[in-house]
Design a protein around this motif. Structure first.
Motif, PDB file in Angstrom:
ATOM      1  N   ALA A 196       3.419   7.566  -0.538  1.00  0.00           N
ATOM      2  CA  ALA A 196       3.152   7.962   0.858  1.00  0.00           C
ATOM      3  C   ALA A 196       3.896   7.043   1.816  1.00  0.00           C
ATOM      4  CB  ALA A 196       1.646   7.920   1.131  1.00  0.00           C
ATOM      5  N   LEU A 239       0.968   0.928   4.693  1.00  0.00           N
ATOM      6  CA  LEU A 239       1.235   1.333   6.077  1.00  0.00           C
ATOM      7  C   LEU A 239       1.321   0.098   6.983  1.00  0.00           C
ATOM      8  CD1 LEU A 239      -1.003   4.535   6.293  1.00  0.00           C
ATOM      9  CD2 LEU A 239       1.411   4.345   5.670  1.00  0.00           C
ATOM     10  N   ASP A 240       0.572  -0.955   6.646  1.00  0.00           N
ATOM     11  CA  ASP A 240       0.693  -2.223   7.390  1.00  0.00           C
ATOM     12  C   ASP A 240       2.090  -2.814   7.178  1.00  0.00           C
ATOM     13  OD1 ASP A 240      -1.968  -1.839   7.967  1.00  0.00           O
ATOM     14  OD2 ASP A 240      -2.711  -3.324   6.533  1.00  0.00           O
ATOM     15  N   MET A 244      10.217   9.752   7.172  1.00  0.00           N
ATOM     16  CA  MET A 244       9.900  10.597   8.335  1.00  0.00           C
ATOM     17  C   MET A 244      10.049   9.834   9.646  1.00  0.00           C
ATOM     18  SD  MET A 244       6.520  12.417   6.751  1.00  0.00           S
ATOM     19  CE  MET A 244       6.168  13.820   7.776  1.00  0.00           C
ATOM     20  N   ALA A 245       9.705   8.538   9.606  1.00  0.00           N
ATOM     21  CA  ALA A 245       9.730   7.737  10.833  1.00  0.00           C
ATOM     22  C   ALA A 245      11.093   7.065  11.035  1.00  0.00           C
ATOM     23  CB  ALA A 245       8.617   6.686  10.785  1.00  0.00           C
ATOM     24  N   SER A 265      -2.614  -2.481   3.273  1.00  0.00           N
ATOM     25  CA  SER A 265      -2.070  -1.184   2.865  1.00  0.00           C
ATOM     26  C   SER A 265      -0.569  -1.165   3.097  1.00  0.00           C
ATOM     27  CB  SER A 265      -2.781  -0.076   3.661  1.00  0.00           C
ATOM     28  OG  SER A 265      -1.890   0.598   4.503  1.00  0.00           O
ATOM     29  N   PRO A 297       0.317   6.450  -5.702  1.00  0.00           N
ATOM     30  CA  PRO A 297       0.557   7.486  -4.682  1.00  0.00           C
ATOM     31  C   PRO A 297       0.623   6.922  -3.259  1.00  0.00           C
ATOM     32  CG  PRO A 297      -1.163   8.196  -6.203  1.00  0.00           C
ATOM     33  CD  PRO A 297      -0.898   6.743  -6.499  1.00  0.00           C
ATOM     34  N   SER A 298      -0.072   5.804  -3.012  1.00  0.00           N
ATOM     35  CA  SER A 298       0.015   5.180  -1.688  1.00  0.00           C
ATOM     36  C   SER A 298       1.422   4.652  -1.441  1.00  0.00           C
ATOM     37  CB  SER A 298      -0.975   4.020  -1.555  1.00  0.00           C
ATOM     38  OG  SER A 298      -2.278   4.514  -1.446  1.00  0.00           O
ATOM     39  N   LYS A 317       6.591   8.257   4.502  1.00  0.00           N
ATOM     40  CA  LYS A 317       6.391   7.961   5.925  1.00  0.00           C
ATOM     41  C   LYS A 317       7.599   7.198   6.479  1.00  0.00           C
ATOM     42  CE  LYS A 317       3.630   6.178   9.524  1.00  0.00           C
ATOM     43  NZ  LYS A 317       2.530   6.596  10.345  1.00  0.00           N
ATOM     44  N   THR A 366      -3.103   3.564  -7.196  1.00  0.00           N
ATOM     45  CA  THR A 366      -2.384   2.863  -6.135  1.00  0.00           C
ATOM     46  C   THR A 366      -0.987   3.433  -5.900  1.00  0.00           C
ATOM     47  OG1 THR A 366      -3.476   0.936  -7.117  1.00  0.00           O
ATOM     48  CG2 THR A 366      -1.979   0.524  -5.293  1.00  0.00           C
ATOM     49  N   LYS A 392      -2.794  16.961  -4.193  1.00  0.00           N
ATOM     50  CA  LYS A 392      -1.823  16.553  -3.160  1.00  0.00           C
ATOM     51  C   LYS A 392      -1.248  15.174  -3.471  1.00  0.00           C
ATOM     52  CE  LYS A 392      -1.450  18.153   0.952  1.00  0.00           C
ATOM     53  NZ  LYS A 392      -1.451  18.279   2.376  1.00  0.00           N
ATOM     54  N   ALA A 393      -2.126  14.276  -3.956  1.00  0.00           N
ATOM     55  CA  ALA A 393      -1.653  12.925  -4.303  1.00  0.00           C
ATOM     56  C   ALA A 393      -0.719  12.986  -5.511  1.00  0.00           C
ATOM     57  CB  ALA A 393      -2.841  12.018  -4.587  1.00  0.00           C
ATOM     58  N   MET A 399       2.678  14.151  -4.362  1.00  0.00           N
ATOM     59  CA  MET A 399       3.424  13.121  -3.635  1.00  0.00           C
ATOM     60  C   MET A 399       3.991  12.082  -4.611  1.00  0.00           C
ATOM     61  SD  MET A 399       2.173  11.128  -0.236  1.00  0.00           S
ATOM     62  CE  MET A 399       2.240  12.405   0.987  1.00  0.00           C
TER      63      MET A 399
END
Lengths: 87, 359
Positions: free
Chosen positions: B149, B119-120, B156-157, B117, B145-146, B153, B143, B257-258, B261
């Motif tokens: 995200a 996020l990884d 934000m981070a 993902s 929208p990921s 992220k 895929t 929501k997706a 985004m």
């Protein structure tokens, strides 16, 4: 590429930037992003794709469609038995 | 597994086969748009359950297959930079570029990591602040929208060494172009997981403008047989419309929501598709407000000249004009272990599906 698997939500964590959940996929557990599914709760089944849950699976709709098909299958089988030439 | 096993019931599949046979009187050609459907159809031998009147053809719904070699070439060029770590879904690793591929570069020592993902990939960025982490963003509305995200992220981070190289595309322009170009199609088996995000609205043009039906389908044999039955009935009754077979997963409105985004991070651009050429507003580019995460904007690199393989008819296969067995290279020169074109290298490419299940 758009492969997605159904899994059951075991726990939810709202503390980080994106809403995350631990999801069980037939025994394998993974952390999955459920940011787009504010309605998802523990015990719900979600479809997950590349680490993100796309949708909450609708149990009622799943049950209804399979029941309707099973019922239809039985009716047709019965009809065939009674009238074997009508195929 | 729940939500899967019950949709593989043999008795229901055979009952649906009989119903399709009963319902179908006129020849009908249905295109499954999605590569996942192509795999399921070949795996479960669906064509052998259908009457002679019903023909299935595969479409352009395999992101790896429709992506240009020049995308791979640029990813290869990024991977050769000292300070770059490439993060990618496994799908892309073996796809041939003009002269190299990501797995060849990895074998030569490039830092290329397969992630599950985005996020990884962000974790890798966090752990390697001195490196630039390039994530290869490929895929359709399911895929993309990921990737959005991931970018949100990162913002934000406060992760500033993270870049997405977007090859994201959207389905409707390709589906409309095929009909416009005169490919013989009488209805679409609509992509199931794309539609969990988009909902049914994106296909409305197809019955309204082109008079063809679309049935959004799940991926199990019961789903596919039922969708084919629904399309046959629409066709026989001259009543084309958008219907959802995959009701357990797809809501008519999709995942709002997706969608929000996706719209926040990406905007449409014209994009090139193998077999179809440049299609208007068919690709997704990162918006200017997120340009600091756009690899194309931030990382300059020299890319080699584009070379396409000779004899490969992947483009015609993606348009539904030819089937894999029509290709001279299929099964001899071109195999999954030595793929010439992207339709063979992708696990959901038509050529790979035919090679595995229907040679």
């Amino acid at each position: 590429m758009c492969l997605s698997l159904p899994g059951k939500i075991l726990s939810i964590d709202d503390s980080s930037e994106l809403r995350m959940a631990v999801v069980d996929f037939g025994g394998v557990q993974r952390e999955i992003c459920v940011e787009w599914l504010p309605e998802a709760g523990i015990g719900d089944y979600v479809l997950a794709h590349v680490g993100t849950a796309l949708t909450v699976l609708d149990e009622k709709s799943a049950l209804e469609s399979i029941e309707a098909l099973t019922e239809l299958s039985k009716v047709l089988e019965e009809e065939e038995k009674n009238n074997p030439l009508n195929i | 597994m729940k939500y899967i096993d019950e949709y593989r019931d043999k008795d229901i599949v055979l009952m649906l086969a009989k119903e399709i046979k009963k319902a179908s009187t006129k020849p009908i050609r249905l295109m499954e748009v999605c590569g996942g459907h192509t795999m399921s159809i070949q795996k479960y031998g669906i064509p052998y359950l259908l009457p002679e009147t019903v023909e299935l053809i595969s479409g352009p719904g395999c992101p790896v297959c429709v992506t240009s070699r020049s995308y791979i070439d640029r990813a290869v060029a990024y991977s050769r930079l000292e300070d770059v770590i490439i993060t990618t879904y496994g799908d892309l690793i073996r796809v041939p570029g003009s002269t190299s591929s990501l797995d060849k570069e990895k074998a030569k020592g490039a830092d290329i990591r397969i992630v599950y993902s985005i996020l990884d990939a962000l974790m890798i960025a966090k752990e390697n602040r001195h490196k630039k982490i390039v994530f290869l963003g490929i895929g359709f509305e399911t895929t993309a929208p990921s990737s959005a995200a991931g970018i949100i992220k990162a913002q934000m981070a406060g992760i500033s060494n993270f870049y997405v190289y977007s090859a994201h595309k959207v389905m409707p322009p390709a589906m409309e172009t095929l009909i416009d170009e005169g490919v013989l199609i009488d209805g679409y088996i609509g992509p199931g997981h794309v539609s969990t995000i988009t909902g049914e609205g994106i296909y409305m043009n197809i019955p309204e403008k082109f008079g063809l039906g679309v049935v959004i389908s799940g991926f199990e044999p019961v789903d596919l047989m039922q969708s084919i039955l629904m399309l046959v009935r629409q066709f026989e009754n001259a009543d084309p419309k958008v219907e959802i077979e995959y009701t357990r997963a797809v809501k008519p409105e999709g995942n709002i929501k997706a969608q929000e985004m996706l719209d926040e991070v990406f905007e449409y651009r014209d994009d090139w598709w193998r077999g179809l050429g440049v299609l208007k507003n068919s690709g997704l580019k990162i918006r200017e407000k997120y340009a600091m995460y756009d690899a194309e904007e931030q990382i300059e690199v020299e890319v080699e000249e584009l070379k396409e393989p000779k004899g490969c008819i992947c483009g015609d296969i993606l348009r539904g004009v030819n089937k894999p067995k029509d290709c001279k290279l299929f099964g001899n020169v071109c195999t999954p272990s030595n793929p010439v074109g992207s339709c063979m290298v992708s696990s959901e490419g038509s050529c790979a599906a035919y090679y595995l299940y229907n040679r």
